[in-house]
Design an enzyme around this catalytic site. Structure first.
Site, PDB file in Angstrom:
ATOM      1  N   ARG A  93       0.814  -1.218   0.000  1.00 29.71           N
ATOM      2  CA  ARG A  93       0.000   0.000   0.000  1.00 29.71           C
ATOM      3  C   ARG A  93       0.846   1.267   0.000  1.00 29.71           C
ATOM      4  NH1 ARG A  93      -4.597   1.454  -1.194  1.00 29.71           N
ATOM      5  NH2 ARG A  93      -5.348   2.401   0.741  1.00 29.71           N
TER       6      ARG A  93
ATOM      7  N   ASP B  23      -0.840  -3.798  10.037  1.00 34.61           N
ATOM      8  CA  ASP B  23      -2.292  -3.988  10.060  1.00 34.61           C
ATOM      9  C   ASP B  23      -2.820  -3.679  11.457  1.00 34.61           C
ATOM     10  OD1 ASP B  23      -4.918  -4.834   9.934  1.00 34.61           O
ATOM     11  OD2 ASP B  23      -4.461  -6.720   8.919  1.00 34.61           O
TER      12      ASP B  23
ATOM     13  N   ASN C 123      -6.665   8.302  12.810  1.00 33.44           N
ATOM     14  CA  ASN C 123      -7.608   8.478  11.723  1.00 33.44           C
ATOM     15  C   ASN C 123      -8.190   7.174  11.194  1.00 33.44           C
ATOM     16  OD1 ASN C 123      -8.592   9.962   9.071  1.00 33.44           O
ATOM     17  ND2 ASN C 123      -7.305   8.245   8.409  1.00 33.44           N
TER      18      ASN C 123
ATOM     19  N   TYR D 187     -20.395  -0.209  14.632  1.00 28.89           N
ATOM     20  CA  TYR D 187     -19.649   1.007  14.303  1.00 28.89           C
ATOM     21  C   TYR D 187     -19.984   2.113  15.308  1.00 28.89           C
ATOM     22  CZ  TYR D 187     -17.936   5.037  11.657  1.00 28.89           C
ATOM     23  OH  TYR D 187     -17.271   6.175  11.265  1.00 28.89           O
TER      24      TYR D 187
ATOM     25  N   LYS E  13     -17.367   4.086  17.896  1.00 27.57           N
ATOM     26  CA  LYS E  13     -17.123   5.524  17.927  1.00 27.57           C
ATOM     27  C   LYS E  13     -17.460   6.127  19.290  1.00 27.57           C
ATOM     28  CE  LYS E  13     -15.233   5.906  13.980  1.00 27.57           C
ATOM     29  NZ  LYS E  13     -13.797   6.239  13.894  1.00 27.57           N
TER      30      LYS E  13
ATOM     31  N   VAL F  21     -18.434  12.866   4.798  1.00 26.11           N
ATOM     32  CA  VAL F  21     -17.704  13.469   3.683  1.00 26.11           C
ATOM     33  C   VAL F  21     -17.484  12.446   2.565  1.00 26.11           C
ATOM     34  CG1 VAL F  21     -16.567  15.220   5.080  1.00 26.11           C
ATOM     35  CG2 VAL F  21     -15.533  12.966   4.894  1.00 26.11           C
TER      36      VAL F  21
ATOM     37  N   THR G 241     -15.535  10.383   0.953  1.00 28.06           N
ATOM     38  CA  THR G 241     -14.362   9.528   0.898  1.00 28.06           C
ATOM     39  C   THR G 241     -14.808   8.125   0.489  1.00 28.06           C
ATOM     40  OG1 THR G 241     -14.620   8.905   3.231  1.00 28.06           O
ATOM     41  CG2 THR G 241     -13.253  10.840   2.756  1.00 28.06           C
TER      42      THR G 241
END
Length: 239
Positions: A37, A55, A81, A139, A143, A170, A172
């Site tokens: 990557r 990872d 992030n 999820y 968060k 956003v 992405t």
């Protein structure tokens, strides 16, 4: 200029923040899941960024990431992030990895953890974080947990400025091309919190959206929940 480590910086908001911070003259450490990557951040490396790989879903590889950052001399700030939206690795990547990197990475005095408005639907129940090597939750749960982690670090470590940021919905890879929010605003707050000397940026224990403080889920500020979360995470990474 600051040295800033950004997890998950091969694409999306992490890459955008890395690009902007490099352009501002900062020393940036980018992160990719594997060596293959690194091609995605070659242009950033060519501009002077350092790179680490590993990872975040794997505890040993997460420890290796911390070792790589520390061998580079540590950092002044970390933007946690990296994140995933679906699948069985949500808690591992979104919560366990930021916790372990917080414990292991040397030097940072500014920490930013990526949250989401979806944390408001999370459940303040740490039962999914057992010491058996498994971590389960949605999820929204993840968060909520990482928001509570950010605020717990702010409480426990007064020498560190620790904040959570909701970047908005956003466009992405995660958010999708139809996301209605502004991509630039999606990474502006993170950059501001790790570099600015404005009084508001020098505060700690906030939950932010587009450079404005917002009220998080009440559990994120609850000391008993924070302590239960930290104990469960410590048991998880030890188990």
């Amino acid at each position: 200029m600051a040295r800033i480590f950004i997890t998950g910086s091969a694409d999306g908001l992490g890459r955008a923040a890395a690009q902007t911070l490099l352009g501002g003259g900062h020393d940036v450490i980018v992160h990719a899941r594997g060596a293959e990557r690194l091609t995605a951040v070659k242009d950033l490396i060519d501009q002077g960024a350092s790179a680490v790989t590993g990872d975040l879903a794997d505890l040993d590889q997460t420890r290796s990431i911390a070792d790589q950052v520390n061998r580079l001399g540590g950092c002044d700030a970390v933007i946690h992030n990296a994140g995933v939206y679906t699948g069985p690795l949500i808690m591992a990547v979104n919560v366990v990895a930021p916790y372990l990197l917080t414990v292991l990475v040397e030097g940072p005095r500014r920490l930013v953890y990526l949250s989401s408005s979806m944390h408001l639907g999370g459940r303040p129940d740490v039962a999914g974080l057992g010491g058996n090597g498994q971590a389960a939750g949605s999820y929204s749960d993840s968060k909520l947990f990482v928001t509570a982690l950010a605020l717990a670090v702010a409480r426990i470590r007064p020498d560190v400025r620790s904040n959570a940021v909701d970047p908005g919905w956003v466009p992405t890879k995660m958010g999708g091309p139809g996301a209605p929010d502004d991509l630039r605003l999606g990474h502006l707050t993170q950059e501001w919190l790790v570099t600015s000397d404005e009084p508001e940026a020098l505060t700690s224990g906030g939950y932010w959206h587009h450079q404005q403080r917002r009220d998080p889920h009440p559990a994120a500020r609850d000391r008993r929940f924070q302590d239960a979360l930290l104990a469960a995470l410590a048991a998880h990474v030890a188990g």
